[in-house]
Design a protein around this motif. Structure first.
Motif: not given
Lengths: 369, 404, 187
Positions: A186-205, A272-280
């Motif tokens: 679900g996370v990948f679908m929402v953020f559209g990427s598997l790359r963790l840096t992209e997911i992290g950056m997309a959570q700036e908001n 750390a994974i939880l932080t990157v994926l879910f907590f910005g």
């Protein structure tokens, strides 16, 4: 929209230096800081919860430092213990099993970004050791190797209790891996990427944080991650009261220390994974990188970037610390499951819920577009 | 399906073996040192053979070789979690044999009741805490260990020892209650009630705990009676048998308390019965200390209980009795007696045979957990290995009592 | 889970429709010679029967509607070596041991003690595990401590002591300070 400086075929000196620094930093943080300190935190946090003081007697020249020196004493004690291989045990397997358990826990951290991208001295620095475009899948692949460590340890010890522990380890970790992967789809679908840096950056908001988009995914992944790490309430393979010590009954000294370290390192990895994926990730709520850099503008170009970097890295580790605290809290409150109840939970409850999560996320995305 | 397929025996053909595993005397879960010889089929227990006797110290033989009073430290070490109850049971049996049971002064009866209930509380705290510990809820264990420490503080202020009290004597007590006993008890109960609430909130409605304890280790009422179950385990099956109600002794017919009774006989009901009994014990103690009378604590007969030092040093008859009782032991008339009391585990009854002299001829204790440990094999057969743990915990096997 | 607040002191020795258990037993076995002796001491009722008739007596005690002894509380033995004057019938029967059973009825709330004397050269008595399954371990303990053999017991071996233990320690002629061969001498 971000440009990366991917590593060219012939690496230049700055790149090598950057890589080495990052590796050293992560290695130090994990092995040198977290693994021992987590032992201390476990002692003191559990003591706090249980209305007692915890270990505080170890002292160096009369200075007790509130129990911090117990980390050192534990390490020294474990190093000096006799290292034996039980009679009839397979020598090679008995020796390499702890290595197989601890190495994946270390490697898993290579793809986790602990900060964003900063420009230092005109050079783009990406705070992740290896920015793989299949980021999270690498972590899954590597942690599934850790199953071998436990199973081999259980088999190689020539002990019925270890065997029972090894069987439980293999079954439990294998079952929860499937659910773990699916709960993150679900996370990948929402953020559209598997790359963790992209997911992290997309959570700036702040409102784009993963926890708001995927609350069910968070709960499922958290449960599966606890099961993977064999922490209470899923510590069936190691159930102290049933199986003495499960698959590491016949281990002592440094090998035993390696199993323990693997467990603690995985706590950090999961947090750390939880932080990157879910907590910005490294983002401070409601503060963008640009505003940070301009805030520190008085330090100059590199200085402001460096200051922003330190701040965001500190925020990252703070969030990791909070999630570690949460895991410890759960460990000291709940009783443990029975083996068949663990299997039941994994296959009959978490897996269907993960699939449901994917389905709902898909509907949500369709509706939003 | 061909005939060959019908005769196919999976276990034989697939060359599997049952795993034989020894949950031996030294194992984190077998506290009280018991050995379970298990045959496992995967995780299911196919056969379980229980072996006890690792803590056999020859209680009866020791008692036969000492005087009636010298048996008290031995009785302490029977059910060492609730030592005073064993003391009281033994003392009351000897008093029954001597025929002086009704000469006990009021204050003595009150003290015995109060201390018995404290011992019961301590035993239940230990048992429930250990059950939580072995199921992984380590915090809950520490809460009840703290509660137990506070109860032990009270017992220590009364008789000087936390565990092996050696406080009761034939015909009375070793010493009186300390000053400020009532205030101390009130303070301890306030803290204990809080800890009880915490423990309750952590476990009683916890889904994981329920999953582990519900429907595990069940035994039917008929089988429980067959095996000789008594105490909380029998009450959890639904039988309302409590010696304090059936054959009241001490103060129990004058005090107001409830006896909790379960319904299904599984581990969770045993847990609930014990939790409720802790609260009822607190209730009994509070009632008793409200109306605690002043007065002597020993029977006034110097042939039974030695009088004060003053009496011994000034009155001739008292000195003679003291001398004779110390040298020859208290003379108990010929006969035999059995006196049942409600221990924290079940019915603790002493069967004493006297030959008229100062030494017991036979000193037998009926151990409640002996009967329940017999049934262990029956209760865990067909269950998972992990079910053996809560079952064994809730039986509350105390090695000292089972093996003597 | 229900709480029981019934008033204390239920039927202490049988309710009104049945007399004390001893009277019923005496009446049943009046002229049969099964009962050797009965007495009532300090409120405890005791009946002494011949060892051969133990199964019959136990079955009667368990199944009779007025008695209903559904619980076997305790099973032990006593060694009366050289002290047979404690129980007069022992000398007549030349019996050294006595097996003692304590029974209790939950429904009727009464107790009885059954004793069966045994001579030293005939230490056999029928096992009551067929009537109360819980007598299993108690009989093993009596065998372990006194050497009484219970015929028909499914698994009569030592329970509290180890298999290679020699002797039966609770007998009066077993000295307290005896050392076992596996343990060795004091020094």
């Amino acid at each position: 929209m971000f440009e990366y400086s991917y590593i060219p075929p012939a690496p230049l000196l700055p790149e090598i230096l950057e890589m080495m620094l990052k590796i050293v930093f992560i290695f130090t943080m994990n092995m040198g800081f977290f693994a021992p300190v987590l032992g201390y935190v476990e002692r003191k946090q559990s003591a706090l919860m249980q209305d007692r003081i915890g270990a505080n007697r170890a002292d160096l020249f009369g200075v007790t430092a509130g129990g911090l020196l117990h980390i050192m004493t534990d390490a020294i004690k474990l190093l000096f213990k006799e290292d034996f291989i039980p009679r009839g045990a397979d020598k090679l397997l008995h020796t390499i099993a702890p290595l197989i358990a601890v190495v994946p826990a270390l490697i898993a951290f290579t793809v986790i970004p602990f900060g964003g991208t900063y420009v230092l001295w005109g050079h783009k620095v990406n705070l992740v050791i290896a920015d793989l475009d299949m980021g999270i899948l690498f972590i899954f692949a590597v942690t599934s190797l850790a199953t071998y460590g436990g199973a081999i340890a259980g088999w190689a010890s020539n002990n019925n209790w270890s065997l029972l522990g090894g069987v439980r380890v293999a079954a439990q970790m294998f079952s929860y891996e499937v659910a773990m992967g699916l709960s993150l789809v679900g996370v990948f679908m929402v953020f559209g990427s598997l790359r963790l840096t992209e997911i992290g950056m997309a959570q700036e908001n702040f409102w784009h944080w993963g926890i708001f988009y995927q609350p069910l995914g968070f709960i499922l992944f958290f449960a599966c991650a606890l099961a993977e790490n064999k922490r209470v309430p899923f510590d069936v393979p190691e159930a102290e009261s049933e199986l003495i010590a499960g698959y590491f009954t016949e281990y002592s000294g440094l090998k035993f220390a390696m199993f323990w370290m693997a467990e603690f390192l995985e706590i950090v990895t999961i947090a750390a994974i939880l932080t990157v994926l879910f907590f910005g990730g490294w983002n401070i709520p409601f503060v963008t990188l640009q505003s940070l850099v301009s805030f520190f503008g008085f330090l100059g170009d590199t200085g402001s970037q460096a200051a922003a970097m330190f701040l965001q890295v500190a925020v990252f580790w703070l969030k990791v610390g909070a999630l570690i605290f949460l895991q410890m809290l759960i460990r000291w409150s709940l009783p443990r499951f029975r083996y068949d109840q663990v299997m039941n939970l994994g296959w009959k409850i978490i897996l269907p819920l993960a699939l449901l999560n994917i389905f709902l996320t898909g509907l949500f995305i369709l509706a939003a577009n | 399906m061909t005939d060959a397929k019908k005769d196919y025996d999976f276990h034989k053909e697939s060359h599997t073996e049952r795993m034989v595993i020894n949950m031996g005397p030294s194992h984190p879960a077998t506290h009280g040192t018991v050995r379970f010889f298990l045959k496992l089929d995967g995780e299911k227990i196919v056969h379980c053979e229980t072996e006890i006797g690792y803590l056999h110290r020859g209680f009866e033989k020791h008692c036969e070789n000492g005087s009636w009073t010298q048996a008290f430290p031995y009785t302490d070490r029977l059910n060492y979690n609730s030592a005073i109850q064993n003391n009281v049971a033994y003392a009351m049996t000897v008093e029954k044999l001597m025929g002086v049971a009704d000469k006990m002064p009021e204050r003595g009866v009150y003290i015995r009741t109060i201390m018995c209930e404290f011992a019961r509380m301590a035993d239940h705290y230990t048992n429930l805490g250990a059950a939580a510990l072995e199921l992984g809820a380590l915090t809950a264990f520490i809460y009840f260990v703290e509660a137990r420490e506070l109860v032990w503080d009270i017992i220590e202020s009364v008789c000087g020892a936390r565990l092996t009290s050696n406080y009761i004597r034939i015909g009375g007590h070793a010493s009186d209650l300390p000053e400020n006993f009532k205030a101390h008890v009130k303070k301890v109960f306030a803290t204990n009630r809080e800890l009880y609430e915490d423990f309750d909130k952590l476990l009683t409605k916890n889904r994981i705990f329920l999953d582990r304890m519900r429907d595990t280790g069940s035994i039917s009422v008929e089988e429980a009676i067959q095996y000789g179950f008594t105490g909380p385990c029998l009450r959890a099956c639904g039988v309302e048998y409590d010696v304090r109600r059936a054959q009241p002794y001490l103060l129990y017919d004058q005090l107001d308390f409830d006896v909790p009774v379960g319904s299904t006989g599984d581990n969770f009901d045993r847990y609930l019965v014990r939790m409720e009994e802790i609260r009822q014990s607190m209730r009994i103690i509070e009632q008793a200390i409200e109306t605690l009378p002043e007065g002597p604590i020993n029977i006034a007969d110097p042939a039974v209980r030695q009088p004060s030092k003053e009496g011994v040093n000034t009155v001739m008859e008292m000195m003679i009795f003291h001398f004779k009782n110390e040298i020859e032991g208290i003379q108990v008339p010929r006969g035999e007696a059995y006196f049942p009391t409600e221990g924290s585990n079940g019915e603790v009854g002493f069967y004493l045979v006297s030959d008229g002299g100062g030494k017991p001829y036979k000193c037998r204790v009926r151990p409640p957990c002996f009967a329940m440990t017999q049934a262990m094999g029956r209760m865990v057969e067909g269950a998972f290995l992990a079910d053996l743990i809560p079952t064994f915990d809730m039986i509350n096997l105390i090695g000292g009592e089972c093996d003597r | 889970m229900k709480s029981d607040s019934a008033p204390a002191g239920g039927a202490r020795s049988g309710d009104a429709t049945s007399g004390p258990p001893l009277a019923i037993v005496i009446e049943k076995y009046a002229d049969t010679g099964v009962v050797i002796h009965t007495h009532r001491l300090h409120g405890d009722e005791t009946v002494v029967v011949h060892a051969e008739d133990i199964l019959d007596v136990m079955n009667f005690l368990r199944k009779d509607d007025r008695l209903n002894f559904d619980m076997m509380m305790d099973l032990t033995a006593v060694d009366y070596l050289d002290n047979q004057n404690l129980n007069p019938y022992l000398a007549e029967m030349n019996a050294r041991f006595e097996v003692v059973y304590h029974l209790y009825s939950i429904g009727k709330n009464h107790r009885i003690r059954v004793k069966a004397p045994l001579a030293e050269d005939n230490l056999f008595i029928n096992s009551i595990t067929g009537i109360w399954g819980g007598a299993d371990w108690f009989e093993r303990e009596a065998f372990d401590m006194y050497g009484i053999v219970f015929r028909g017991h499914p698994n009569l071996k030592r329970i509290l002591l180890y298999e290679k233990f020699e002797g039966h320690p609770l007998r009066k002629d077993y000295p307290k300070t005896k050392r076992q061969p596996l343990i060795g001498p004091r020094n």
